[in-house]
Design a protein around this motif. Structure first.
Motif, short mmCIF file in Angstrom:
data_model
loop_
_atom_site.label_atom_id
_atom_site.label_comp_id
_atom_site.label_asym_id
_atom_site.label_seq_id
_atom_site.Cartn_x
_atom_site.Cartn_y
_atom_site.Cartn_z
N UNK A 1 0.82 -1.21 0.00
CA UNK A 1 0.00 0.00 0.00
C UNK A 1 0.85 1.26 0.00
N UNK A 2 2.07 1.16 -0.54
CA UNK A 2 2.97 2.31 -0.56
C UNK A 2 3.77 2.40 0.73
N UNK A 3 4.43 3.53 0.93
CA UNK A 3 5.22 3.73 2.14
C UNK A 3 4.29 3.91 3.34
N UNK A 4 4.57 3.15 4.40
CA UNK A 4 3.81 3.27 5.64
C UNK A 4 4.79 3.35 6.82
N UNK A 5 4.43 4.12 7.84
CA UNK A 5 5.33 4.25 8.99
C UNK A 5 5.44 2.96 9.79
N UNK A 6 6.64 2.64 10.20
CA UNK A 6 6.89 1.45 11.02
C UNK A 6 7.54 1.80 12.35
N UNK A 7 8.12 2.98 12.44
CA UNK A 7 8.71 3.49 13.68
C UNK A 7 8.37 4.97 13.77
N UNK B 1 -6.41 5.03 5.23
CA UNK B 1 -5.57 4.79 6.41
C UNK B 1 -4.14 5.26 6.15
N UNK B 2 -3.53 5.82 7.20
CA UNK B 2 -2.16 6.28 7.10
C UNK B 2 -2.05 7.78 6.89
N UNK B 3 -0.82 8.27 6.68
CA UNK B 3 -0.54 9.71 6.65
C UNK B 3 -0.40 10.31 5.26
N UNK B 4 -1.19 9.84 4.28
CA UNK B 4 -0.94 10.24 2.89
C UNK B 4 -2.01 11.12 2.26
N UNK B 5 -2.99 11.57 3.02
CA UNK B 5 -4.13 12.27 2.42
C UNK B 5 -4.01 13.80 2.41
N UNK B 6 -2.96 14.33 3.04
CA UNK B 6 -2.82 15.78 3.10
C UNK B 6 -3.64 16.40 4.21
N UNK B 7 -4.28 15.59 5.02
CA UNK B 7 -5.03 16.03 6.20
C UNK B 7 -5.16 14.81 7.11
N UNK B 8 -5.73 15.01 8.28
CA UNK B 8 -5.74 13.89 9.23
C UNK B 8 -6.96 13.88 10.11
#
Length: 266
Positions: A111-117, A240-247
């Motif tokens: 699903x692309x880059x996702x945070x692991x730490x 899900x995750x930090x890729x949408x430009x908002x949170x």
């Protein structure tokens, strides 16, 4: 499951170095502040902290890529460190102690880059939070002096505490009516701003939070901490995750209602 202990330990070392640099210049009368092209401020401390982190990463993880707010991306590959040297620069330059260094490691996957730490270090508050994929989320002074954290179990908006940054962004994006309806539906609202609401969601003192415009470096570290604390972190689009430009972040139980309110147009 991959073991990220060494990466997490390195992230703490990086945060220690950044804390020393940023704290040393906090409230300095001769602090130099510039305005970037996007009209946001950047201080000499932002730049120095990112340079310091980059230098240590280049020595410790020379094969990993680095993405930072002040100096962009360097390198390629399946592992990428994402850095916000001072999240909350406006607070920092005005002497408000709500600011933090955000350090995340992201890995490429299906699903692309996702945070692991992720490490979120707020030295002026005397607080630090961190997480690694599959290992839970923690707060404390160090890896050996830590308390595991969990999101709340509040299941009704009428009992929920909602944190945000400001009203202007919601108004500019035509989402103010839904935002205000959400504040009326909640038990309590406070504008803590920046990284802090996400950490409050992770440790269960706040139940929901959201911001209408963010960059990857604002979210990568906070996302993994919220997720590993048992919460949900998405964009306003539900991705899900930090890729949408908002949170939007929540304890998970309130996430559907949170997104429903904030996606009202008006």
């Amino acid at each position: 499951m991959a073991d990220y202990h060494d990466d997490l330990r390195l992230a703490h070392v990086l945060a220690d170095a950044a804390d020393a640099a940023t704290t040393d210049r906090f409230k300095a009368l001769d602090l130099k502040v510039e305005t970037k092209p996007d009209m946001t401020p950047v201080s000499e401390a932002d730049k120095a902290a990112e340079e310091l982190i980059r230098g240590q990463l280049q020595r410790a993880r020379p094969r990993d890529a680095i993405l930072g707010e002040e100096y962009g991306v360097e390198g390629t590959g399946p592992r990428r460190w994402v850095i916000d040297p001072i999240d909350g620069t406006k607070n920092y330059v005005r002497g408000v102690p709500v600011w933090a260094t955000l350090i995340a490691l992201m890995e490429a996957g299906d699903t692309g880059f996702q945070p692991v730490v992720g490490v979120v270090s707020a030295p002026a508050l005397g607080r630090r939070w961190w997480a690694a994929k599959g290992a839970g989320a923690y707060t404390g002074r160090s890896l050996t002096s830590a308390t595991r954290i969990h999101v709340s179990k509040v299941s009704e908006l009428a009992d929920a505490s909602f944190a945000y940054s400001s009203l202007r962004g919601w108004e500019e994006r035509g989402r103010l009516d839904g935002f205000l309806d959400l504040t009326r539906a909640c038990w309590r609202t406070r504008a803590y701003g920046d990284f802090w609401p996400y950490m409050m969601v992770a440790e269960g003192s706040v139940d929901i939070c959201a911001e209408p415009e963010l960059s990857l470096w604002d979210m990568a570290a906070t996302a993994i901490v919220v997720q590993e604390a048992g919460g949900t972190f998405t964009g306003l689009d539900g991705q899900h995750g930090p890729h949408s430009g908002n949170a939007a972040a929540s304890n998970g139980l309130l996430h559907g209602e949170l997104l429903s309110y904030l996606n009202q147009k008006g």
